[in-house]
Design a protein around this motif. Structure first.
Motif, short mmCIF file in Angstrom:
data_model
loop_
_atom_site.label_atom_id
_atom_site.label_comp_id
_atom_site.label_asym_id
_atom_site.label_seq_id
_atom_site.Cartn_x
_atom_site.Cartn_y
_atom_site.Cartn_z
N ARG A 193 -103.54 -2.18 52.68
CA ARG A 193 -102.03 -2.64 52.11
C ARG A 193 -101.02 -2.01 52.93
O ARG A 193 -100.07 -3.04 52.96
N ALA A 194 -100.94 -1.07 53.43
CA ALA A 194 -99.72 -0.56 54.34
C ALA A 194 -99.65 -1.44 55.27
O ALA A 194 -98.66 -1.92 55.72
N THR A 195 -100.50 -1.83 56.11
CA THR A 195 -100.50 -2.99 57.28
C THR A 195 -99.98 -4.08 56.82
O THR A 195 -99.20 -4.67 57.47
N VAL A 196 -100.53 -4.72 56.03
CA VAL A 196 -99.89 -6.14 55.35
C VAL A 196 -98.46 -6.02 55.01
O VAL A 196 -97.81 -6.78 55.28
N GLY A 211 -99.07 1.08 59.57
CA GLY A 211 -98.59 0.57 58.07
C GLY A 211 -97.25 1.08 57.87
O GLY A 211 -96.70 1.13 56.63
N GLY A 212 -96.37 1.67 58.93
CA GLY A 212 -95.19 2.17 58.66
C GLY A 212 -95.29 3.66 58.24
O GLY A 212 -94.03 4.31 58.13
N HIS A 254 -96.05 -3.65 55.39
CA HIS A 254 -95.22 -3.37 56.73
C HIS A 254 -94.85 -4.58 57.38
O HIS A 254 -93.79 -4.70 57.78
N ALA A 255 -96.02 -5.35 57.72
CA ALA A 255 -96.00 -6.34 58.75
C ALA A 255 -94.99 -7.35 58.08
O ALA A 255 -94.01 -7.94 58.66
N GLU A 256 -95.26 -7.70 56.76
CA GLU A 256 -94.35 -8.56 55.93
C GLU A 256 -92.91 -8.13 56.05
O GLU A 256 -91.94 -9.01 56.30
N TYR A 260 -93.87 4.58 61.65
CA TYR A 260 -95.06 3.85 62.45
C TYR A 260 -96.57 3.72 61.51
O TYR A 260 -96.70 2.64 61.60
N GLY A 261 -97.16 4.80 61.27
CA GLY A 261 -98.45 4.37 60.76
C GLY A 261 -98.90 5.80 60.15
O GLY A 261 -98.44 6.87 60.32
#
Ligand SMILES: O=S(=O)(c1ccc(O)cc1O)N1Cc2ccccc2C1
Length: 393
Positions: A248-251, A285-286, A253-255, A350-351
């Motif tokens: 969820r974080a990765t998607v 994921g930020g 954050h990218a969006e 960052y993540g």
């Protein structure tokens, strides 16, 4: 002789709660599954399960009275009382084929009766917080209690599964499994299973999902697959929860960055050494700022009323990965149950890295259990919550 007055439930609780729990090591559980028999298991559990149930009922009594009045809390308390009373009827019963068979059926009923304890207590907490603001000391008492209560529940359910799967009619999931425990749990397989299932959910909702990058090192024996004696369903639960968070974080954050480069992978490192088996899950994921990081292991933290519609405007259907729910605190209990741990280390902007530590040696993996003793009682009455430091800025 005068018949003993009908043992009131309060007497039963006081009788059994006097004893500390008897924690088992993973070594003992595996040995017993191989060499033990139903009668020995019956003789151990007919005392040990009431001790663990009664201890938590006694501890529940230290919670704020207003919380104990909540209907859902009373319901859970009722289940515990019924189960304790049922188990107590076996106290003097000799171990015969028949009494052991009946005992096994009672255990299966208890497992079913208690299957929704977590949701029901969460409901009770919501009823409590809807009624009035929760004071700081009440909040810290409740967090303290729920960690101990859920850890105790994990242990009770493991003991019941071991008995019904080793000595009851229930067959283990795999022929090599010893009840609910796998003496040779292949960690990599469980990680891949959990990732694929989380990825399926993620793609169903976000129409995309990050790839997995898996790296492994067996520092004990380079040629051997990485395996330990463990409870597969516990490890799966932990990994599935963490992968949902990272995806969820990765998607999202990218969006939020509006650039459509391929999603950065979720990188998993698995290392088995002499003492520890460590699994690190790294996402980009930020991350989360430190000011929020201390809250993610709280029960109810993110079950605060969600936006009216669970359906997020840009995506379809309810957010399956919504919030943290109970996933993180319960996953940490699973990791800590056999003397492991779960830590979250984040870099804001960052993540996040999630570290899961498991015991690589069976006799070092012993049940970690709450003891309902004076120290615990002190915690509830002493209001230790009062901070003896100035408020953080
Ligand atoms: O707090 S986290 O850094 C985070 C916490 C735990 C974990 O396992 C992985 C994580 O990545 N993270 C969860 C989440 C969800 C939606 C949008 C952004 C983020 C950021």
């Amino acid at each position: 002789f005068l018949r003993l007055p009908q043992q009131s439930l309060a007497h039963l609780i006081d009788h059994y709660a006097k004893y500390p729990p008897t924690g088992l090591t993973m070594k003992r559980i595996v040995e017993f599954a191989r060499e033990g028999d139903a009668k020995q298991s019956y003789l151990f559990l007919r005392n040990e399960l009431p001790v663990r149930l009664a201890s938590m009922m006694k501890e529940m009594g230290h919670l704020p009275p207003r919380l104990l009045e909540m209907p859902s809390v009373k319901t859970v308390n009722g289940w515990y009382g019924t189960s304790l009373t049922e188990l107590h009827t076996f106290k003097e019963l000799p171990a015969t084929g028949d009494s052991v068979k009946k005992f096994t059926e009672v255990l299966q009923n208890i497992r079913k009766r208690h299957s929704t304890v977590i949701e029901t207590l969460a409901q009770g907490y919501m009823e409590f917080s809807d009624q009035a603001a929760i004071k700081e000391y009440e909040e810290s008492q409740i967090q303290y209690f729920l960690n101990r209560f859920y850890l105790s529940r994990i242990s009770i359910r493991l003991l019941i599964y071991q008995h019904t799967m080793c000595f009851g009619e229930e067959v283990p999931i795999h022929p090599t499994h010893l009840g609910f425990v796998d003496p040779n749990c292949l960690v990599e397989e469980i990680i891949k299973d959990a990732f694929e299932n989380a990825q399926f959910l993620c793609e169903g909702y976000y129409l995309t999902a990050p790839p997995l990058e898996l790296r492994k090192i067996n520092a004990v024996n380079a040629e051997e697959p990485i395996a330990i004696a463990y409870v597969p369903s516990h490890l799966y639960h932990i990994m599935f929860e963490l992968f949902k968070n990272s995806m969820r974080a990765t998607v999202e954050h990218a969006e939020s960055k509006k650039i459509s480069t391929p999603l950065p992978p979720v990188v998993v490192d698995v290392v088995k050494a002499k003492e520890d088996l460590t699994i690190r899950i790294s996402d980009r994921g930020g991350g989360i700022p430190r000011s929020k990081a201390d809250k993610i292991f709280r029960y109810m933290y993110s079950t605060a009323p969600r936006p009216v519609s669970l359906v997020d405007s840009q995506h379809s259907g309810p957010t399956p990965l919504a919030g943290f729910g109970y996933g993180l605190p319960i996953s940490r209990l699973y990791a800590r149950y056999f003397n492991g741990d779960l830590e979250i280390h984040s870099i804001d902007g960052y993540g996040t890295d999630a570290y899961i530590y498991l015991q690589a040696v069976e006799d070092q993996a012993s049940e970690w259990l709450p003891i309902c003793n004076r120290a615990a009682y002190e915690y509830y009455v002493s209001r230790k919550y009062q901070s003896d430091w100035t408020k953080k800025k």
